[in-house]
Design an enzyme around this catalytic site. Structure first.
Site, PDB file in Angstrom:
ATOM      1  N   ASP A 105      -5.119  -9.765  -7.993  1.00 22.58           N
ATOM      2  CA  ASP A 105      -5.282  -8.977  -9.184  1.00 22.58           C
ATOM      3  C   ASP A 105      -4.300  -8.639  -9.888  1.00 22.58           C
ATOM      4  O   ASP A 105      -3.761  -8.738 -10.948  1.00 22.58           O
ATOM      5  CB  ASP A 105      -6.265  -8.094  -8.958  1.00 22.58           C
ATOM      6  CG  ASP A 105      -6.005  -7.471  -7.427  1.00 22.58           C
ATOM      7  OD1 ASP A 105      -4.975  -7.622  -6.804  1.00 22.58           O
ATOM      8  OD2 ASP A 105      -6.797  -6.451  -7.117  1.00 22.58           O
ATOM      9  N   GLU A 123     -11.906   0.434 -10.694  1.00 28.23           N
ATOM     10  CA  GLU A 123     -11.448  -0.540 -11.632  1.00 28.23           C
ATOM     11  C   GLU A 123     -12.191  -0.645 -12.824  1.00 28.23           C
ATOM     12  O   GLU A 123     -11.675  -0.668 -14.180  1.00 28.23           O
ATOM     13  CB  GLU A 123     -11.505  -1.979 -10.997  1.00 28.23           C
ATOM     14  CG  GLU A 123     -10.471  -2.208  -9.921  1.00 28.23           C
ATOM     15  CD  GLU A 123     -10.695  -1.661  -8.586  1.00 28.23           C
ATOM     16  OE1 GLU A 123      -9.694  -1.441  -7.969  1.00 28.23           O
ATOM     17  OE2 GLU A 123     -11.845  -1.303  -8.298  1.00 28.23           O
ATOM     18  N   ARG A 158       0.966   3.903  -3.377  1.00 29.04           N
ATOM     19  CA  ARG A 158       0.380   5.179  -3.154  1.00 29.04           C
ATOM     20  C   ARG A 158       1.339   6.233  -2.736  1.00 29.04           C
ATOM     21  O   ARG A 158       1.093   7.287  -3.592  1.00 29.04           O
ATOM     22  CB  ARG A 158      -0.910   4.978  -1.896  1.00 29.04           C
ATOM     23  CG  ARG A 158      -1.887   3.925  -2.008  1.00 29.04           C
ATOM     24  CD  ARG A 158      -2.778   4.060  -1.015  1.00 29.04           C
ATOM     25  NE  ARG A 158      -3.769   3.034  -0.745  1.00 29.04           N
ATOM     26  CZ  ARG A 158      -5.131   2.780  -0.528  1.00 29.04           C
ATOM     27  NH1 ARG A 158      -5.692   4.004  -0.439  1.00 29.04           N
ATOM     28  NH2 ARG A 158      -5.670   1.558  -0.470  1.00 29.04           N
ATOM     29  N   GLU A 190       0.803  -1.170   0.018  1.00 28.95           N
ATOM     30  CA  GLU A 190      -0.048  -0.012   0.022  1.00 28.95           C
ATOM     31  C   GLU A 190       0.824   1.239   0.143  1.00 28.95           C
ATOM     32  O   GLU A 190       0.573   2.207  -0.667  1.00 28.95           O
ATOM     33  CB  GLU A 190      -0.909   0.157   1.265  1.00 28.95           C
ATOM     34  CG  GLU A 190      -1.984  -1.077   1.326  1.00 28.95           C
ATOM     35  CD  GLU A 190      -2.955  -0.785   0.262  1.00 28.95           C
ATOM     36  OE1 GLU A 190      -3.058  -0.038  -0.677  1.00 28.95           O
ATOM     37  OE2 GLU A 190      -3.771  -2.189   0.122  1.00 28.95           O
TER      38      GLU A 190
END
Length: 620
Positions: free
Chosen positions: A354, A523, A213, A209
């Site tokens: 993913d 998405e 980010r 993360e």
């Protein structure tokens, strides 16, 4: 249209017609028509006198124009003297003025960066997205500046991502792309003043993360603000690019401990920033997607810093995964840093799986694709995995036959689950990108660049994008749930529709009570953006606008910001009081780009990391 215009639209059409080209034949016929009117001027003495004056004037003009040195070029380029007459001057066409725009059109129609004209409708819709971003930022700035996330209803901030001001860094490059210089100044000033100190003092953060980010946001801001000589500079506001680079290096140096502390090439998932130490997650295993989705960022940092250590450590992960056994290219969602092996058999393209598949193709593209043979194994792994997706995970719903991607919770020999996370809606965009390598479909076909495999993947991309959009369309709010199940011959549940009885897919999509929340996820609009860029089919724009309108209607908080929802199947929906950082970093960015010009962040020049931060593709 404004209430009072200096001239009417009818006047505009008349003005424009005046400057249209008319052929000599049309001019001559119009002259005959004029001469044949009921006022036959040549038949009277006054008319004859006027015609005589006209001929006399033309003769004088020709005599005055004489010059022995005048010449004109004939069609073959040879010089020809024409009795001293300046034919070029006499026969020269008057300048054609551009059509006049009404004031309203003039305000909406802007020039794109490649000189083409932006459609006023989409320029206006892009402006609406820009205003939404400004509204989201205003709420964050008022109530949560410096916190990771905004709670817009409670009007306060919360730290859920390590306390590094994640919304500031996530939103920064979006503001640059949108040209919101005041926000670039505010966010950039905060980064320059506070972020380095935060990094040196904060405790535990998640490797994945924080990389996608914060590190990704810093690196994108560095590039977009002109950090690399000879590249774009989208803003002159905020700190100098080197500030972003230096903070990125400090953060990455601390994150590297996740790699160097592990006994295998698989990194630990948690880092203690102020100690520059790392440890495994509770239970020991890391998510496959997390360890395999930091390479774009670390590769780019090595390229701009000149220090290969970042790329070296990150790429060891993918090289190691290459050696592990797979199921038709598909991998389990957990991997052990202690052993380096996969853990369990759960295969899915939703959470924890993913972006592993996304980064296979994007890292290959980032490294120059065919220019760098050292990374062809990534493309091979991607192609094999997409074959596995089509063979093992793709199914059709009943009764209407939506194409969806399910899961194998117990591996390929276990039972198939018709469950599809909204997160899986990244896949249509990735498939399309992998097929054309960022070129338009038309260009790729013209240059004979698409293999049969590429065409199959592109068809699957369009089918899945339709399903992702229908996950929005089937609900009462027009917003998608976090998870959907699909009605198949082996699976069915009654009374769990999305609330929109008029949807033709109301019986195909099943939404369980625990899965009905919406987190403002990006998405689907990400895939709509990529597919529009590649196919030029305007339906993707229309669908994106419909989704944006639903966000505006149900998630906008009047005092500032937007909020996630508890249940998208009910109107009015209950609000969750949370604005995720990715709403500013991803969702609104992709919508803005969807409605804009293709020359802004072109897909054959940039790859987006999994948090929508654009990073340049190597061209040498």
């Amino acid at each position: 249209m404004s209430k009072s215009l200096p001239y009417s639209v009818k006047d505009i059409h008349y003005d424009n017609a005046k400057f249209r080209h008319r052929s000599p034949l049309k001019v001559f016929s119009q002259s005959l028509l004029t001469l044949s009117t009921k006022h036959n001027y040549a038949s009277c003495s006054t008319g004859k006198f006027l015609i005589l004056i006209l001929f006399f004037g033309v003769a004088c003009l020709m005599l005055m124009s004489k010059s022995p040195n005048e010449s004109v070029l004939n069609e073959k380029g040879k010089v020809t003297f024409v009795g001293g007459l300046r034919l070029g001057r006499l026969l020269r066409k008057p300048p054609r003025l551009p059509p006049r725009l009404s004031p309203d059109e003039g305000q909406l129609r802007g020039s794109s960066t490649n000189g083409s004209t932006i459609d006023p409708k989409w320029a206006a819709r892009q402006q609406s997205v820009k205003e939404a971003f400004d509204h989201a930022w205003s709420g964050y700035r008022k109530y949560a500046m410096g916190y990771d996330e905004l709670m817009p209803i409670s009007q306060k901030g919360v730290d859920g991502l390590g306390g590094l001001g994640a919304t500031v860094v996530d939103a920064l490059d979006t503001a640059m792309i949108m040209g919101l210089d005041n926000i670039v100044s505010e966010a950039g000033s905060w980064v320059e003043t506070h972020l380095l100190e935060r990094i040196s003092q904060k405790g535990q953060v998640n490797l994945f993360e924080t990389t996608i980010r914060v590190l990704g946001g810093l690196l994108s801001a560095y590039h977009l603000s002109g950090g690399e000589q000879g590249t774009m500079n989208m803003t002159h506001n905020g700190p100098k690019p080197v500030i972003y680079l230096n903070i990125a290096k400090d953060l990455a140096d601390r994150l590297l401990s996740a790699f160097t502390s592990s006994p295998t090439p698989v990194p630990f998932c948690d880092v203690i920033l102020h100690e520059s130490t790392a440890h495994p997650a509770p239970g020991g295993a890391s998510s496959t997607a997390e360890v395999a989705s930091v390479q774009l960022e670390f590769n780019y940092l090595s390229a701009i810093s000149g220090d290969p250590k970042y790329s070296t450590e990150a790429m060891k992960v993918l090289a190691h995964i290459k050696t592990l056994p797979k199921t038709e290219g598909l991998v389990p969602i957990y991997i052990s840093p202690q052993t380096g092996d996969f853990v369990g058999e759960n295969i899915r393209l939703g959470s924890r799986g993913d972006s592993y598949y996304e980064y296979l193709i994007k890292v290959w593209l980032q490294q120059g694709a065919k220019l760098n043979s050292n990374f062809t194994y990534l493309h091979d792994m991607y192609i094999e995995a997409m074959k596995g997706v089509r063979h093992l995970l793709v199914r059709n719903s009943i009764p209407k036959g939506l194409v969806f991607v399910g899961e194998l919770p117990y591996g390929s020999k276990g039972e198939f689950s018709p469950k599809m996370d909204h997160l899986v809606c990244f896949l249509p965009g990735t498939l399309a990108l992998g097929a054309t390598k960022g070129l338009t479909k038309e260009q790729a076909l013209k240059e004979n660049l698409l293999s049969f495999e590429d065409l199959e993947n592109l068809k699957l991309a369009e089918d899945l994008a339709k399903t992702c959009f229908e996950m929005y369309e089937v609900t009462a709010t027009g917003l998608a749930p976090e998870i959907a199940y699909f009605h198949t011959k082996d699976y069915s549940e009654d009374g769990l529709d999305g609330g929109n009885k008029s949807s033709m897919y109301a019986n195909d999509i099943i939404i369980k009570p625990a899965d009905r929340h919406n987190l403002l996820r990006p998405e689907t609009v990400e895939s709509l953006f990529v597919l529009y860029r590649i196919t030029k089919d305007t339906k993707y724009r229309d669908q994106g606008w419909q989704i944006f309108e639903a966000f505006e209607k149900y998630t906008k908080v009047k005092s500032g910001g937007y909020t996630s929802l508890d249940d998208v199947t009910e109107v009015p929906p209950h609000r969750r009081d949370k604005m995720e950082t990715f709403f500013l970093g991803e969702t609104l960015k992709y919508l803005y780009l969807l409605f804009g010009d293709d020359s802004v962040i072109p897909l054959d020049k940039f790859v987006f990391n999994t948090e929508a931060h654009p990073l340049p593709i190597r061209n040498t």
